[in-house]
Design a protein around this motif. Structure first.
Motif, PDB file in Angstrom:
ATOM      1  N   THR A  24       0.358  -1.352   0.225  1.00 30.92           N
ATOM      2  CA  THR A  24      -0.287  -0.159  -0.021  1.00 30.92           C
ATOM      3  C   THR A  24       0.670   1.248  -0.271  1.00 30.92           C
ATOM      4  O   THR A  24       0.543   2.677  -0.888  1.00 30.92           O
ATOM      5  N   LEU A  25       1.690   1.592   1.020  1.00 37.46           N
ATOM      6  CA  LEU A  25       2.744   2.229   0.648  1.00 37.46           C
ATOM      7  C   LEU A  25       3.773   2.825  -0.824  1.00 37.46           C
ATOM      8  O   LEU A  25       3.869   4.140  -0.400  1.00 37.46           O
ATOM      9  N   ILE A  26       3.892   2.125  -0.212  1.00 38.72           N
ATOM     10  CA  ILE A  26       4.986   1.779  -1.995  1.00 38.72           C
ATOM     11  C   ILE A  26       5.407   1.354  -2.875  1.00 38.72           C
ATOM     12  O   ILE A  26       5.572   2.504  -3.678  1.00 38.72           O
ATOM     13  N   GLY A  27       4.702  -0.182  -3.023  1.00 42.99           N
ATOM     14  CA  GLY A  27       4.886  -0.334  -4.477  1.00 42.99           C
ATOM     15  C   GLY A  27       4.181  -1.958  -4.487  1.00 42.99           C
ATOM     16  O   GLY A  27       4.362  -2.359  -3.392  1.00 42.99           O
ATOM     17  N   PRO A  28       3.681  -2.398  -5.353  1.00 39.39           N
ATOM     18  CA  PRO A  28       3.428  -3.912  -5.052  1.00 39.39           C
ATOM     19  C   PRO A  28       4.630  -4.787  -5.366  1.00 39.39           C
ATOM     20  O   PRO A  28       5.783  -4.444  -5.530  1.00 39.39           O
ATOM     21  N   TYR A 177       5.871  12.693   0.602  1.00 39.69           N
ATOM     22  CA  TYR A 177       6.928  11.133   0.730  1.00 39.69           C
ATOM     23  C   TYR A 177       6.486   9.990   0.184  1.00 39.69           C
ATOM     24  O   TYR A 177       7.508   9.231   0.043  1.00 39.69           O
ATOM     25  N   LEU A 178       5.801   9.441   1.136  1.00 36.50           N
ATOM     26  CA  LEU A 178       5.323   8.308   0.246  1.00 36.50           C
ATOM     27  C   LEU A 178       5.019   8.403  -0.889  1.00 36.50           C
ATOM     28  O   LEU A 178       4.804   7.172  -1.948  1.00 36.50           O
ATOM     29  N   ALA A 179       4.186   8.911  -1.476  1.00 33.74           N
ATOM     30  CA  ALA A 179       3.598   9.769  -3.029  1.00 33.74           C
ATOM     31  C   ALA A 179       5.645   9.252  -3.456  1.00 33.74           C
ATOM     32  O   ALA A 179       5.663   8.635  -5.335  1.00 33.74           O
TER      33      ALA A 179
END
Length: 257
Positions: A24-28, A177-179
């Motif tokens: 969810t926060l970084i990527g799959p 930041y997460l984006a």
């Protein structure tokens, strides 16, 4: 192992929770499987490899359960920062461990809200401040062989590194930041991320705002700035708080009356 049945199931639950959160926060997570194995590492707490985590057996004891969760989540985060996005662990010896430690902090913040703030204060900041007082050679970004000792490198990468990243998060806000992290992850998946490329991406994402310059200074200068509130301005219902130091770290506080 058979004698760790209950804790083994708990470890599996922590791992699954971390995978879902980091997706969810970084990527799959790009693989179908992730194996966690209790092994005798002979002193190391954990070790990551693509799609498999080794966790040292003594940490499965009930008395070590709080530290065990930290180790499991840390090694799981390496599936993103190492397993997918690679780094040069000699030239950029701080980078993947700092990203992983900060991801672990995000896990605790997100999953447990205010329950685990001591993780930040004692495990990250506390160790860093203690070693700093002992005369630590306090420059984060160096090649591996430029650190005076393995202890210096550990404190820099595992403790100061995530504190630096957290200051950048504070500068731009958690959502931004997460984006940005997600963009880094997508751009450098199955490639090698360097400190220079990270700074370049930050300057591209936030041109002319001084964020990349600030990060560069945190990586190459001793210590961390003490950011205290200096002045504040109202913007509607937003209180805009500016730091005393001359760095780009404003903080917006929404005031609910």
């Amino acid at each position: 192992l058979p004698e760790h049945g209950t804790m083994g199931r708990t470890v599996a639950e922590w791992t699954a929770a971390a995978v879902m959160l980091f997706e969810t926060l970084i990527g799959p997570y790009p693989y179908q499987d992730l194996t966690v194995a209790a092994v005798h590492l002979g002193g190391a707490a954990g070790m990551e490899y693509p799609q498999i985590l080794f966790i040292d057996v003594p940490y499965y004891e009930e008395s070590n359960s709080s530290m065990l969760e930290t180790i499991v989540v840390h090694e799981t985060a390496h599936q993103w920062w190492y397993g997918v996005v690679g780094t040069d662990q000699v030239a950029d010896a701080w980078l993947d461990e700092a990203l992983v430690q900060h991801a672990t902090l995000l896990y605790y913040e997100t999953r447990y809200a205010e329950e685990h703030t001591p993780f930040y204060e004692s495990y990250l900041r506390g160790v860093y401040r203690r070693e700093q007082a002992r005369g630590l050679e306090d420059i984060l970004h160096r090649p591996l062989d430029a650190y005076p000792s393995s202890r210096d490198q550990i404190v820099m990468a595992y403790h100061k590194g995530p504190l630096v990243l957290d200051m950048i998060r504070w500068c731009i806000g958690t959502e931004e930041y997460l984006a940005f992290l997600s963009s880094v992850y997508a751009t450098f998946a199955f490639q090698t991320l360097t400190t220079a490329s990270l700074l370049d991406m930050m300057e591209t994402a936030y041109p002319g705002q001084g964020i990349a310059t600030f990060l560069d200074s945190l990586l190459t200068e001793s210590g961390l700035p003490d950011i205290a509130a200096d002045k504040a301005e109202w913007h509607g219902t937003i209180l805009h708080i500016m730091p005393a130091s001359d760095i780009p770290c404003p903080c917006d506080v929404e005031v609910c009356l």
